[in-house]
Scaffold this motif. Structure first.
Motif, PDB file in Angstrom:
ATOM      1  N   ARG A 155       7.414  -7.187  -1.157  1.00 59.34           N
ATOM      2  CA  ARG A 155       7.598  -9.066  -1.185  1.00 59.34           C
ATOM      3  C   ARG A 155       6.270  -9.762  -1.941  1.00 59.34           C
ATOM      4  NH1 ARG A 155       7.501  -7.454   4.622  1.00 59.34           N
ATOM      5  NH2 ARG A 155       5.091  -7.727   4.957  1.00 59.34           N
ATOM      6  N   ASP A 156       5.035  -8.702  -1.697  1.00 61.60           N
ATOM      7  CA  ASP A 156       4.193  -9.022  -2.257  1.00 61.60           C
ATOM      8  C   ASP A 156       4.650  -9.029  -4.431  1.00 61.60           C
ATOM      9  OD1 ASP A 156       2.343  -9.954  -0.582  1.00 61.60           O
ATOM     10  OD2 ASP A 156       0.550  -8.227  -1.095  1.00 61.60           O
ATOM     11  N   MET A 157       5.301  -8.227  -4.523  1.00 59.63           N
ATOM     12  CA  MET A 157       5.781  -7.975  -6.007  1.00 59.63           C
ATOM     13  C   MET A 157       7.290  -9.632  -6.483  1.00 59.63           C
ATOM     14  SD  MET A 157       7.496  -3.847  -6.255  1.00 59.63           S
ATOM     15  CE  MET A 157       8.758  -4.496  -7.546  1.00 59.63           C
ATOM     16  N   GLU A 158       7.028 -10.097  -5.113  1.00 62.54           N
ATOM     17  CA  GLU A 158       8.938 -10.926  -5.214  1.00 62.54           C
ATOM     18  C   GLU A 158       7.733 -12.439  -5.274  1.00 62.54           C
ATOM     19  OE1 GLU A 158      12.641 -11.733  -2.905  1.00 62.54           O
ATOM     20  OE2 GLU A 158      11.153 -11.519  -1.569  1.00 62.54           O
ATOM     21  N   ALA A 159       6.604 -12.006  -4.884  1.00 62.59           N
ATOM     22  CA  ALA A 159       5.908 -13.435  -4.604  1.00 62.59           C
ATOM     23  C   ALA A 159       5.029 -13.351  -6.220  1.00 62.59           C
ATOM     24  CB  ALA A 159       5.184 -13.143  -3.386  1.00 62.59           C
ATOM     25  N   ARG A 160       5.201 -12.638  -6.517  1.00 64.92           N
ATOM     26  CA  ARG A 160       3.783 -12.393  -8.279  1.00 64.92           C
ATOM     27  C   ARG A 160       2.557 -12.334  -7.643  1.00 64.92           C
ATOM     28  NH1 ARG A 160       7.779 -11.279 -12.035  1.00 64.92           N
ATOM     29  NH2 ARG A 160       9.746 -12.470 -11.828  1.00 64.92           N
ATOM     30  N   LYS A 161       2.022 -11.295  -6.589  1.00 61.45           N
ATOM     31  CA  LYS A 161       1.170 -11.411  -6.095  1.00 61.45           C
ATOM     32  C   LYS A 161       0.208 -10.246  -6.838  1.00 61.45           C
ATOM     33  CE  LYS A 161       1.089 -13.902  -1.058  1.00 61.45           C
ATOM     34  NZ  LYS A 161       1.520 -13.451   0.034  1.00 61.45           N
ATOM     35  N   VAL A 162       0.753  -8.743  -7.245  1.00 59.22           N
ATOM     36  CA  VAL A 162       0.605  -8.271  -7.753  1.00 59.22           C
ATOM     37  C   VAL A 162       0.569  -8.230  -9.247  1.00 59.22           C
ATOM     38  CG1 VAL A 162       1.275  -7.125  -5.184  1.00 59.22           C
ATOM     39  CG2 VAL A 162       3.070  -7.453  -7.701  1.00 59.22           C
ATOM     40  N   VAL A 163      -0.369  -7.016 -10.723  1.00 61.31           N
ATOM     41  CA  VAL A 163      -0.342  -6.340 -11.760  1.00 61.31           C
ATOM     42  C   VAL A 163      -0.582  -5.095 -11.543  1.00 61.31           C
ATOM     43  CG1 VAL A 163      -1.084  -8.361 -11.854  1.00 61.31           C
ATOM     44  CG2 VAL A 163      -2.702  -7.037 -11.386  1.00 61.31           C
ATOM     45  N   GLY A 164       0.255  -5.180 -12.418  1.00 68.42           N
ATOM     46  CA  GLY A 164       0.816  -3.370 -12.691  1.00 68.42           C
ATOM     47  C   GLY A 164       1.971  -2.668 -11.447  1.00 68.42           C
TER      48      GLY A 164
END
Length: 332
Positions: free
Chosen positions: A314-323
């Motif tokens: 979900r965080d990947m989908e919301a662009r909340k993460v890097v790497g």
């Protein structure tokens, strides 16, 4: 090992990460050419997210265990397996099944874990670095001394492409949408950095190359960036189309492509090995040698608990993460 039970993160319906559940299933007995791996860590890729919606080109039958890659320890080998023994540390790749306690792998889908990688970094290595190597070395024919532009340079494939491009002897211009992502690219060896949200991408690249343009652009983003890429390339430059993480394909100018004698090259690294297993295995062997020689490392943005895999997606989908996002596998 008859009746071995494994827990894994299972997709039950195509409604996104909310449909994922921690569930238990029976692991098949190893066949003659199979290796059974106790998974220590797995990593998540953008296609994993797309598969939970049924939007990826490969559409596994429901229910399925998510995850395309991981690393762990061999605990069983088939009667016909040579080269692997119980206790070996390996990394593996495939279409699904990585985010689980145990994974049954074909020998064509595993490699010995390089001494320079841990289980966590090994889990994050296979898909993105294999994509980068196949794209640059096998499809793009990158040569030492050439100039390479990498779009999305702070993402998984982008970061890997910066590192592999430098190891192959290129001058690397890394392009990304914010300073944190550019810092990842810088730490991976980039020679020049461009923020394409605040700078004129084409103008900056032409300035850096004395107006000549670059030999290769590697694009995992698509959309407007793909359209701009053709104006960044030199005469007979190569545009490597790796993905469309930006959500649209883009429409590059055909007149510019023809006038500059450009080559547009589609890259499907997984399919490269599936259609020609010998070539795929050779490419992986070359990549692993390059990895040990240059101590290549994926950038792991965050390590997640097994049960938190749906939140990671979900965080990947919301662009909340890097790497790369890595999941440690436990007995919970």
């Amino acid at each position: 090992m008859t009746g071995l039970q494994s827990k894994g993160i299972v997709c039950e319906e195509l409604s996104g990460p909310t449909a994922l559940r921690l569930d238990q299933f029976c692991v098949p007995e190893p066949g003659p050419e199979d290796v059974l791996v106790e998974v220590k860590a797995a990593s998540l890729n953008f296609p994993d997210l797309l598969m939970t919606y049924g939007k990826y080109q490969f559409k596994p039958e429901l229910p399925f265990v998510i995850g395309m890659e991981g690393a762990g320890e061999v605990i069983g080998v088939g009667a016909g397996v040579g080269g692997y023994r119980v206790g070996d540390a390996v990394l593996f790749r495939g279409k699904t099944g990585a985010v689980s306690q145990f994974k049954l792998c074909s020998t064509s889908d595993i490699s010995c874990l390089p001494r320079t990688l841990s289980f966590e970094t090994g889990a994050a290595f296979g898909v993105t670095f294999q994509t980068a190597y196949v794209a640059l070395a096998k499809r793009g024919g990158l040569r030492a001394g050439e100039t390479l532009v990498v779009f999305g340079a702070g993402g998984g494939v982008g970061q890997a492409s910066v590192a592999v491009g430098k190891a192959l002897g290129a001058t690397v211009i890394a392009c990304a949408s914010d300073e944190d992502k550019l810092e990842i690219a810088k730490n991976s060896g980039a020679d020049f950095l461009i923020n394409y949200k605040t700078e004129n991408l084409v103008q900056k690249i032409l300035e850096l190359t004395g107006g000549d343009g670059v030999d290769i652009v590697l694009d995992p983003v698509g959309g407007q960036l793909l359209e701009e890429a053709v104006h960044c390339l030199s005469w007979q430059g190569r545009l490597l189309i790796v993905g469309f993480a930006g959500g649209s394909f883009g429409k590059p100018d055909l007149a510019t492509i023809q006038n500059k004698g450009l080559a547009l090259i589609g890259v499907r690294a997984g399919e490269y090995g599936r259609r020609n297993p010998f070539a795929g295995q050779k490419a992986m062997e070359e990549l692993l040698k390059l990895t040990e020689k240059h101590e290549l490392q994926p950038y792991v943005g965050k390590v997640w608990a097994f049960k938190d895999t749906p939140r990671a997606l979900r965080d990947m989908e919301a662009r909340k993460v890097v790497g790369k996002q890595v999941v440690t596998i436990s007995s919970c």
